[in-house]
Design a protein around this motif. Structure first.
Motif, PDB file in Angstrom:
ATOM      1  N   SER A 149      -6.670  21.578 -11.874  1.00 30.35           N
ATOM      2  CA  SER A 149      -8.290  21.264 -10.997  1.00 30.35           C
ATOM      3  C   SER A 149      -6.832  20.833  -9.402  1.00 30.35           C
ATOM      4  O   SER A 149      -5.963  20.075  -9.491  1.00 30.35           O
ATOM      5  N   LEU A 150      -7.587  21.553  -8.481  1.00 28.53           N
ATOM      6  CA  LEU A 150      -6.850  20.894  -7.057  1.00 28.53           C
ATOM      7  C   LEU A 150      -7.671  19.181  -6.659  1.00 28.53           C
ATOM      8  O   LEU A 150      -7.408  19.190  -5.676  1.00 28.53           O
ATOM      9  N   GLU A 151      -8.130  19.621  -7.233  1.00 26.42           N
ATOM     10  CA  GLU A 151      -9.600  18.062  -6.851  1.00 26.42           C
ATOM     11  C   GLU A 151      -8.299  16.869  -7.191  1.00 26.42           C
ATOM     12  O   GLU A 151      -7.970  16.785  -8.322  1.00 26.42           O
ATOM     13  N   ILE A 152      -9.199  15.258  -7.005  1.00 24.68           N
ATOM     14  CA  ILE A 152      -7.710  13.934  -7.108  1.00 24.68           C
ATOM     15  C   ILE A 152      -8.545  14.457  -8.469  1.00 24.68           C
ATOM     16  O   ILE A 152      -9.867  13.741  -8.965  1.00 24.68           O
ATOM     17  N   PRO A 153      -7.287  13.998  -9.180  1.00 26.46           N
ATOM     18  CA  PRO A 153      -7.693  13.744 -11.275  1.00 26.46           C
ATOM     19  C   PRO A 153      -8.185  11.971 -10.687  1.00 26.46           C
ATOM     20  O   PRO A 153      -8.075  11.089 -10.060  1.00 26.46           O
ATOM     21  N   THR A 154      -9.247  12.167 -11.869  1.00 24.06           N
ATOM     22  CA  THR A 154      -9.960  10.688 -11.958  1.00 24.06           C
ATOM     23  C   THR A 154      -9.486   9.966 -12.512  1.00 24.06           C
ATOM     24  O   THR A 154      -9.811   8.736 -12.382  1.00 24.06           O
ATOM     25  N   LYS A 155      -8.027  10.245 -13.051  1.00 25.92           N
ATOM     26  CA  LYS A 155      -6.847   8.779 -13.270  1.00 25.92           C
ATOM     27  C   LYS A 155      -6.913   7.955 -12.169  1.00 25.92           C
ATOM     28  O   LYS A 155      -5.712   7.120 -11.810  1.00 25.92           O
ATOM     29  N   ILE A 156      -6.689   8.954 -10.820  1.00 27.39           N
ATOM     30  CA  ILE A 156      -5.755   8.801  -9.655  1.00 27.39           C
ATOM     31  C   ILE A 156      -6.967   7.990  -8.740  1.00 27.39           C
ATOM     32  O   ILE A 156      -6.951   7.301  -8.134  1.00 27.39           O
ATOM     33  N   ALA A 157      -8.317   9.107  -8.371  1.00 27.11           N
ATOM     34  CA  ALA A 157      -8.971   8.902  -7.453  1.00 27.11           C
ATOM     35  C   ALA A 157      -9.984   7.183  -7.416  1.00 27.11           C
ATOM     36  O   ALA A 157     -10.014   7.265  -9.124  1.00 27.11           O
ATOM     37  N   GLY A 158      -9.854   5.974  -6.360  1.00 25.97           N
ATOM     38  CA  GLY A 158     -10.056   4.778  -6.524  1.00 25.97           C
ATOM     39  C   GLY A 158      -8.935   3.960  -7.650  1.00 25.97           C
ATOM     40  O   GLY A 158      -9.751   2.799  -7.595  1.00 25.97           O
ATOM     41  N   ASN A 159      -8.533   4.336  -7.895  1.00 28.58           N
ATOM     42  CA  ASN A 159      -7.662   3.669  -8.295  1.00 28.58           C
ATOM     43  C   ASN A 159      -6.727   3.062  -7.814  1.00 28.58           C
ATOM     44  O   ASN A 159      -5.560   3.669  -7.050  1.00 28.58           O
ATOM     45  N   HIS A 160      -6.691   1.648  -7.173  1.00 28.21           N
ATOM     46  CA  HIS A 160      -5.247   0.916  -5.848  1.00 28.21           C
ATOM     47  C   HIS A 160      -3.897   1.452  -6.055  1.00 28.21           C
ATOM     48  O   HIS A 160      -3.405   0.802  -5.474  1.00 28.21           O
ATOM     49  N   ARG A 161      -3.533   1.371  -7.632  1.00 24.40           N
ATOM     50  CA  ARG A 161      -2.707   1.865  -8.200  1.00 24.40           C
ATOM     51  C   ARG A 161      -1.760   2.663  -7.903  1.00 24.40           C
ATOM     52  O   ARG A 161      -0.208   2.933  -7.332  1.00 24.40           O
ATOM     53  N   PHE A 162      -2.801   3.892  -7.526  1.00 25.73           N
ATOM     54  CA  PHE A 162      -1.940   5.147  -7.537  1.00 25.73           C
ATOM     55  C   PHE A 162      -2.493   5.972  -6.432  1.00 25.73           C
ATOM     56  O   PHE A 162      -2.746   6.770  -5.706  1.00 25.73           O
ATOM     57  N   ASP A 163      -3.658   6.025  -5.912  1.00 27.36           N
ATOM     58  CA  ASP A 163      -4.920   6.611  -4.769  1.00 27.36           C
ATOM     59  C   ASP A 163      -4.774   4.828  -3.313  1.00 27.36           C
ATOM     60  O   ASP A 163      -4.771   4.378  -3.732  1.00 27.36           O
ATOM     61  N   PRO A 164      -4.155   5.676  -2.938  1.00 23.31           N
ATOM     62  CA  PRO A 164      -3.883   7.187  -1.674  1.00 23.31           C
ATOM     63  C   PRO A 164      -2.059   7.924  -2.478  1.00 23.31           C
ATOM     64  O   PRO A 164      -1.996   9.265  -1.474  1.00 23.31           O
ATOM     65  N   TYR A 165      -1.096   6.905  -3.168  1.00 18.63           N
ATOM     66  CA  TYR A 165      -0.101   7.563  -3.030  1.00 18.63           C
ATOM     67  C   TYR A 165       0.202   8.518  -4.002  1.00 18.63           C
ATOM     68  O   TYR A 165       1.033   9.670  -3.216  1.00 18.63           O
ATOM     69  N   PHE A 166      -0.966   8.993  -4.457  1.00 19.17           N
ATOM     70  CA  PHE A 166      -0.093   9.668  -5.308  1.00 19.17           C
ATOM     71  C   PHE A 166      -1.760  11.350  -5.311  1.00 19.17           C
ATOM     72  O   PHE A 166      -2.332  11.629  -6.428  1.00 19.17           O
ATOM     73  N   LYS A 167      -2.266  11.192  -5.560  1.00 19.14           N
ATOM     74  CA  LYS A 167      -3.377  12.020  -4.282  1.00 19.14           C
ATOM     75  C   LYS A 167      -3.726  13.646  -4.286  1.00 19.14           C
ATOM     76  O   LYS A 167      -4.224  13.987  -5.133  1.00 19.14           O
ATOM     77  N   ASP A 168      -1.883  13.919  -3.938  1.00 14.36           N
ATOM     78  CA  ASP A 168      -1.810  14.846  -4.122  1.00 14.36           C
ATOM     79  C   ASP A 168      -0.859  15.970  -5.867  1.00 14.36           C
ATOM     80  O   ASP A 168      -0.692  16.272  -5.926  1.00 14.36           O
ATOM     81  N   CYS A 169      -0.985  14.287  -6.161  1.00 16.80           N
ATOM     82  CA  CYS A 169      -0.406  14.898  -7.835  1.00 16.80           C
ATOM     83  C   CYS A 169      -1.414  15.590  -8.835  1.00 16.80           C
ATOM     84  O   CYS A 169      -2.417  15.041  -8.935  1.00 16.80           O
TER      85      CYS A 169
END
Length: 642
Positions: A153-173
């Protein structure tokens, strides 16, 4: 003429009577033999089926735990999978097996790496039946590839979205990519190319996984010696290969390198999760690597869960031909994604209990990640060597001599071989070259050889064996070199050290000719009468045993057979002879036509040709009186000449 037709009818009537009597004689003979033949008694079919279903009901479908242990699926997902295959008309009931039995035998085989003979005994079936339906189910599972192996999916993965460790740094992964090695059985003559970092032959399987542990792309079948970057390049170059949406990227390890759409970690910096321990992050690079590893571990968990469910992939020696081994890997990935669609079960490794590779120091990790070939010259403070043309020539010559003398083992050159070459170089050039430096320099030529093999298979390329030149047309050469500048040294010019590289790497270089992705149809052919299993024994050869020819019973040359043969032969000759009368041209036809008055010789010749083309009309013409012959000729001449 009437007499001739009457004779023909009598002959046809006689032939029909003879055929009827022959058929009756054969039927009577068959009945008599059947009565004399002792009958073979079988147990009641319903009793055998009852025993088979009792085994399924009591040993497999009794409860979810038993079903999961035997087939690697709970009862609900198992029966829903059977319904899907049945509704899609990929499998169907028949007089031998139900769909549930076919799928159960297949899952039991790949779930525990059992041989077909063992499964046949467990399920009360013949070896042939088990083999045939194994291939049928394998093909059916492969047809579900487009339903379960889908692009991410081209949407931001649920594991990344809203997680301060990964979002927004890996939002396009959109996922992670890695490779794993699955044990393979291949022919002796190609074992070299399938031996990599494992002590046994393997196939290199590359996969892209999203953060829900689902495989979004699979490429299996590459030789175990192939580098991860080579497999990735093949995946990107395929017609239905790996696609990276614009603005998105995958997480990869250092072996793949940094390129558009793929993000590796920093080299020579702590990376794997269990290397951190209680030591805190020291700088920005370590923080990036820590979070990169926390996300990329998803692909490791996916491979671990896959091999945990299907033991045929877990370093178990396979017993199938290699194309079938490749198909099994793809089919297992499809079934893994199907299992996830049915919910999480005990085969999916929880993230909190996952451990990756063994603990390494930062120096060990840097040495492992540093895959670059050591350049060379005279030894200096850095320990590197500068390789001159004469040094390279001597090194390759010594290694080729080892190949010719049979010193090289099936797994390639050993450290003792490199040390021997280094000793020869040091004595001749008065240097201090080590075996490791020889090994590193050889990697360069192995990489060059791999590229040469790819260029020889380039569309439109011609190979000049005498001069060792890969020839391209001027237009093709200019266009190719514009996009691949590093290939200039190998096209339209003699290739340096080609024969030496061919001697050393000709049968050991990975070519990927058996590679198959999850987007491609499986190679399993249901029309082949192959049991798809190999009796490898002590050998790792995957060559299938020769097919047994059916025994042909020789008929006795008794009186009845001889009489029928002679009778059919006489009938055939008589029919051919009688059928030829209709095409016979009367011998005196031209003599009769030439005396017809009132017409030129040319007109009569035309009419003669007409009669030759129509023998029946010619014979009728001869039976007419002269006045009627004039009428026939006049009608023909008037029609064709006006």
């Amino acid at each position: 003429m009437v007499k001739s037709m009457s004779k023909r009818k009598r002959m046809i009537r006689g032939a029909a009577v003879f055929m009827t009597l022959a058929a009756v004689a054969v039927l009577v003979r068959a009945i008599m033999r059947k009565r004399r033949r002792p009958r073979i008694t079988y147990g009641p079919m319903h009793e055998r089926d009852r025993i088979r279903f009792d085994y399924l009901n009591q040993k497999i479908w009794q409860c979810d735990v038993t079903c999961r242990n035997m087939l690697r699926f709970d009862r609900g997902p198992f029966f829903r999978l059977c319904d899907i295959l049945r509704d899609r008309k990929l499998l169907e009931h028949n007089v031998h097996l139900t769909v549930e039995q076919q799928v159960a035998m297949f899952l039991h085989t790949i779930g525990h790496n059992l041989r077909n003979r063992v499964v046949a005994t467990n399920f009360g079936r013949s070896f042939s039946t088990t083999s045939i339906y194994f291939r049928a189910v394998l093909h059916a599972i492969g047809e579900l590839r487009n339903d379960y192996i889908r692009p991410p999916s081209l949407e931001i993965p649920t594991k990344i979205a809203g997680n301060h460790r990964f979002d927004p740094y890996f939002k396009d992964c959109i996922g992670a990519i890695d490779g794993t090695h699955v044990r393979a059985s291949v022919n002796k003559d190609v074992e070299h190319s399938f031996r990599g970092r494992k002590p046994f032959t393997t196939q290199n399987v590359m996969a892209a996984v999203d953060f829900d542990l689902k495989f979004t792309y699979v490429l299996a079948g590459w030789e175990g010696s192939a580098h991860d970057s080579t497999v990735l390049a093949d995946a990107l170059g395929r017609e239905r290969g790996l696609q990276v949406p614009e603005g998105k990227y995958y997480l990869v390890d250092a072996g793949y390198g940094a390129k558009t759409g793929f993000m590796p970690p920093f080299r020579r910096v702590r990376y794997h999760l269990n290397e951190w321990g209680s030591n805190p992050v020291q700088n920005a690079k370590e923080l990036f690597n820590l979070r990169h590893s926390s996300l990329r571990v998803t692909v490791e968990r996916a491979f671990g869960s896959l091999k945990r469910r299907f033991k045929i992939l877990d370093d178990a020696k396979p017993f199938f031909t290699f194309p079938v081994q490749v198909d099994i890997v793809v089919a297992c990935c499809i079934l893994h994604n199907y299992a996830l669609s049915q919910g999480i079960d005990e085969f999916i490794i929880p993230e909190v209990t996952w451990t990756t590779q063994p603990i390494r120091t930062s120096r060990q990790q840097a040495k492992m990640d540093d895959d670059t070939t050591t350049p060379s010259g005279s030894t200096g403070k850095s320990g590197q060597a500068v390789w001159t043309t004469s040094m390279t020539n001597m090194m390759l010559s010594l290694l080729c001599d080892m190949v010719a003398s049979g010193k090289r083992t099936s797994s390639g050159f050993k450290k003792v071989h490199f040390n021997e070459v280094a000793t020869g170089l040091n004595e001749h050039f008065k240097l201090a070259i080590t075996g490791d430096q020889v090994s590193n320099h050889l990697k360069k030529w192995r990489k060059i050889w791999g590229r040469i093999v790819q260029l020889k298979n380039l569309s439109g390329a011609l190979w000049d064996e005498d001069n060792c030149i890969i020839k391209l047309s001027d237009e093709h050469y200019a266009g190719h070199c514009k996009d691949h500048k590093s290939d200039v040294n190998y096209l339209n010019t003699p290739i340096e050290y080609y024969h030496a590289m061919n001697t050393m790497f000709g049968t050991t270089t990975a070519t990927g000719k058996h590679a198959r992705s999850g987007n491609d149809p499986l190679s399993t052919d249901l029309d082949e009468e192959d049991n798809s299993e190999v009796n490898v024994g002590e050998s790792s050869s995957s060559k299938a045993p020769a097919k047994k020819k059916a025994k042909v019973m020789q008929l006795e040359d008794d009186a009845l057979v001889t009489t029928l043969k002679d009778g059919f032969k006489l009938v055939a000759e008589a029919l051919v002879k009688s059928g030829g009368d209709d095409d016979t041209i009367p011998d005196n036809l031209w003599d009769v036509i030439s005396i017809v008055p009132g017409y030129s010789e040319g007109e009569l010749a035309h009419y003669y040709a007409h009669l030759v083309d129509n023998p029946k009309i010619a014979r009728a013409f001869l039976s007419l009186s002269l006045s009627n012959k004039l009428v026939w000729v006049s009608r023909y001449v008037t029609k064709n000449f006006g």
